[in-house]
Design an enzyme around this catalytic site. Structure first.
Site, mmCIF file in Angstrom:
data_model
loop_
_atom_site.group_PDB
_atom_site.id
_atom_site.type_symbol
_atom_site.label_atom_id
_atom_site.label_comp_id
_atom_site.label_asym_id
_atom_site.label_seq_id
_atom_site.Cartn_x
_atom_site.Cartn_y
_atom_site.Cartn_z
ATOM 1 N N THR A 185 0.871 -1.182 0.000
ATOM 2 C CA THR A 185 0.000 0.000 0.000
ATOM 3 C C THR A 185 0.904 1.228 0.000
ATOM 4 O OG1 THR A 185 -0.028 0.224 2.378
ATOM 5 C CG2 THR A 185 -1.696 -1.211 1.429
ATOM 6 N N GLU A 330 -5.864 -3.717 -0.180
ATOM 7 C CA GLU A 330 -6.161 -4.830 0.734
ATOM 8 C C GLU A 330 -7.366 -5.658 0.304
ATOM 9 O OE1 GLU A 330 -5.403 -1.772 1.576
ATOM 10 O OE2 GLU A 330 -4.283 -1.661 3.453
ATOM 11 N N LYS A 438 -14.079 18.163 11.429
ATOM 12 C CA LYS A 438 -15.053 18.325 12.503
ATOM 13 C C LYS A 438 -15.154 19.798 12.881
ATOM 14 C CE LYS A 438 -16.975 15.849 16.287
ATOM 15 N NZ LYS A 438 -16.836 14.829 17.293
ATOM 16 N N TRP A 443 -19.714 16.946 11.622
ATOM 17 C CA TRP A 443 -18.755 16.418 10.655
ATOM 18 C C TRP A 443 -19.024 17.012 9.270
ATOM 19 C CZ3 TRP A 443 -14.703 14.046 12.477
ATOM 20 C CH2 TRP A 443 -14.790 13.317 13.662
HETATM 21 P P1 ADP Z 1 -3.966 3.900 -0.405
HETATM 22 O O1 ADP Z 1 -4.924 3.462 0.675
HETATM 23 O O2 ADP Z 1 -2.579 3.652 -0.054
HETATM 24 O O3 ADP Z 1 -4.265 5.272 -0.966
HETATM 25 P P2 ADP Z 1 -5.472 2.259 -2.144
HETATM 26 O O4 ADP Z 1 -5.390 2.310 -3.603
HETATM 27 O O5 ADP Z 1 -5.556 0.953 -1.495
HETATM 28 O O6 ADP Z 1 -4.212 2.955 -1.649
HETATM 29 O O7 ADP Z 1 -6.640 3.223 -1.680
HETATM 30 C C1 ADP Z 1 -7.812 2.774 -1.085
HETATM 31 C C2 ADP Z 1 -8.633 3.953 -0.659
HETATM 32 O O8 ADP Z 1 -8.963 4.774 -1.764
HETATM 33 C C3 ADP Z 1 -9.956 3.575 -0.053
HETATM 34 O O9 ADP Z 1 -9.812 3.197 1.286
HETATM 35 C C4 ADP Z 1 -10.735 4.875 -0.222
HETATM 36 O O10 ADP Z 1 -10.415 5.813 0.787
HETATM 37 C C5 ADP Z 1 -10.212 5.407 -1.528
HETATM 38 N N1 ADP Z 1 -11.144 5.085 -2.608
HETATM 39 C C6 ADP Z 1 -11.061 4.071 -3.495
HETATM 40 N N2 ADP Z 1 -12.082 4.102 -4.354
HETATM 41 C C7 ADP Z 1 -12.854 5.162 -4.016
HETATM 42 C C8 ADP Z 1 -14.068 5.729 -4.513
HETATM 43 N N3 ADP Z 1 -14.696 5.234 -5.566
HETATM 44 N N4 ADP Z 1 -14.554 6.825 -3.887
HETATM 45 C C9 ADP Z 1 -13.940 7.352 -2.818
HETATM 46 N N5 ADP Z 1 -12.798 6.878 -2.299
HETATM 47 C C10 ADP Z 1 -12.256 5.793 -2.889
#
Ligand code: ADP
Length: 535
Positions: A185, A330, A438, A443
């Site tokens: 990640t 993940e 916040k 929120w």
């Molecule tokens: P990192 O967490 O290191 O940025 P990832 O590619 O695993 O890498 O990112 C996952 C995160 O990306 C999710 O937990 C979420 O916060 C965000 N995410 C993924 N797809 C979407 C989406 N369609 N809309 C909003 N947030 C998203």
């Protein structure tokens, strides 16, 4: 009583065997690093990945060894996906946009024995090679004629490695729970963490994403993953394309609007997938040039929240179906997808696009729930918001070489995202836990405010962060990139938002910037913005 059916493991090699045997003539097209377009078939992918497995075995690579890649989306990278996992080794994709020190950390943590790299990344590898005592060889993804001068130790051209290979390699029958690939990640906080996918999780995920209402893959389709093969295995598309005999189009390093439009058009691409920041300039290019790739039916966008204006433009202006996906490294990555039901089709684009900002429903195999601060499940009523949790056979149970317990006591993976789920099962991300603002006890969803701001015709990109405030605790600050040639003013933008948001949600101020800091996976780096503007 046990059933009386065959015990056959679900293996990554079986995907490419299937594609090569059943859809042998189907095309796999890729843009080479030198810009030329390379075309061959799934049969060739199978034969060459078998050859690669043989060559690796001859070099003493054995099951469980980690082999890394630093490469664009191209045909050799695809062969490595299959050749490495197929023989039982672990294909570890590296994100070249990481800081060199972070890359070295990840390579050492994984103890990679070989680094496969595109010519583009030779200087990057040279800069860190002396910190990589475990890497035994550097395989440059080119023929001998394209081999650059390099001081990398044990550098060999990929085609030379392959030409020395014994033919007729037979894939071993592995345990389906064995590791197949590894992806770290991006580690916005602390060191990157390794997600270790198994053969079984990879195949099940590939089956799930191929389905109707998900990516809708199939032998009539031509799919172009803009999403990099180092970003959660290009969302599983290279596997799902083999499983379904889909034509696969790999864009190499050319992710600019002109390069992409050319491939989308020439290769009759029906579906492409990527993060929102790729599509915003792409649509602008189509508008400016008066073009639209003629066969393109669907676009799958995920990775961060797509602005409503982008969804409406795709569907209304260009007549391209928008599919919204959510997931994480993940979760392999697909956790949910929003393909609207028939009842939405005859409603107007404006109304529909609001609904399409929801991240959608889980495909069969994974389950979603939301919980409150104490971990108690919340109702699926579209209003209650809490941390999103997920479980399923393609969700990480923990990280590579890390003993920390990551799941809840009842076996769910906490995502760090905050969401609602409605009675029909549509999930909507309101924020990441750490990005929520916040203000005076209320929120504010940074995603909501960003979405509104990007609806302003003179704003192309927007990010909202919380800045400390004596009275309210935190107040939102809007950081915006003006549209090309536009000069919006602070007051005009705040008035626009004031007409659309509750008073307390409207940012206190606007900062205009030329560009936003983007992370390795095409997402705005809010941590950088907080460092710069948080004060
Ligand atoms: P990192 O967490 O290191 O940025 P990832 O590619 O695993 O890498 O990112 C996952 C995160 O990306 C999710 O937990 C979420 O916060 C965000 N995410 C993924 N797809 C979407 C989406 N369609 N809309 C909003 N947030 C998203």
């Amino acid at each position: 009583m046990r059933g009386r059916m065959m015990e056959m493991p679900l293996l990554v090699s079986s995907l490419v065997e299937h594609a090569g045997g059943v859809y042998g003539d189907q095309a796999v097209v890729s843009r080479n690093t030198d810009g030329a377009v390379h075309r061959y078939s799934w049969r060739d992918v199978r034969d060459r990945s078998r050859g690669l497995s043989g060559a690796l075995a001859a070099r003493g690579i054995t099951a469980g060894d980690r082999l890394a890649t630093l490469a664009w989306n191209n045909h050799r990278h695809l062969e490595i996906y299959y050749g490495v996992s197929g023989m039982g080794a672990v294909c570890h994709t590296l994100n070249p946009r990481l800081h060199p020190a972070e890359l070295a950390f990840v390579l050492n943590h994984a103890e990679d024995r070989i680094l496969f790299l595109d010519t583009t990344f030779v200087p990057l590898a040279e800069a860190i090679a002396d910190k990589l005592p475990r890497v035994e060889a550097y395989v440059v993804l080119t023929g001998p004629e394209g081999m650059p001068e390099t001081k990398l130790p044990n550098a060999v051209a990929y085609e030379d490695l392959l030409s020395g290979a014994e033919g007729g390699f037979t894939w071993p029958t592995l345990d389906e729970h064995d590791a197949a690939s590894l992806c770290y990640t991006s580690g916005t906080t602390g060191n990157p963490k390794g997600v270790l996918y198994s053969h079984r999780s990879t195949v099940l995920h590939a089956m799930a994403i191929s389905m109707p209402d998900v990516f809708m893959m199939g032998s009539r389709e031509s799919v172009l993953p803009v999403v990099p093969m180092f970003h959660a295995n290009a969302w599983g598309i290279p596997y799902s394309a083999a499983l379904t005999g889909t034509k696969l189009v790999l864009p190499g390093p050319r992710l600019d609007p002109t390069g992409l439009t050319e491939l989308l058009t020439d290769e009759g691409v029906t579906c492409c997938a990527g993060v929102p920041s790729v599509f915003i300039p792409l649509l602008q290019h189509w508008r400016d040039q008066g073009v639209r790739p003629p066969a393109l039916e669907r676009v799958l966008i995920g990775g961060s929240a797509p602005p409503r204006s982008l969804i409406a433009a795709l569907e209304g202006e260009f007549g391209i179906e928008f599919l919204h996906g959510w997931g994480m490294t993940e979760t392999s990555p697909l956790g949910s997808v929003n393909r609207v039901g028939r009842e939405w089709l005859d409603r107007g684009v404006e109304e529909r696009s609001i609904f399409q900002t929801k991240q959608g429903r889980p495909p069969f195999g994974v389950e979603l729930r939301i919980v409150d601060d104490q971990g108690a499940p919340l109702p699926h009523d579209g209003t209650a918001g809490g941390e999103l949790q997920i479980r399923g056979p393609w969700v990480a149970a923990g990280y590579f070489r890390d003993d920390t317990e990551r799941l809840t006591s009842d076996g769910w993976f906490p995502t760090g995202d905050v969401a609602t789920i409605d009675a029909q099962g549509y999930m909507q991300i309101t924020d990441r836990t750490k990005d929520l603002i916040k203000s005076g006890g209320e929120w504010i969803s940074s995603i909501d405010v960003e979405n509104m701001a990007m609806g302003h015709p003179e704003i192309s990109m927007a990010a909202v962060i919380g800045v400390p405030d004596e009275r309210w605790g935190e107040r939102p600050l809007l950081i915006a990139v003006p549209a090309q040639g536009a000069t919006p003013t602070r007051d005009e933008v705040l008035t626009f938002l004031g007409e659309r948001l509750a008073k307390w949600q409207v940012p206190d101020d606007v900062v205009f910037v030329e560009q936003l800091p983007m992370g390795g996976t095409g997402k705005v780096q809010k941590s950088k913005l907080r460092e710069e503007y948080g004060g």
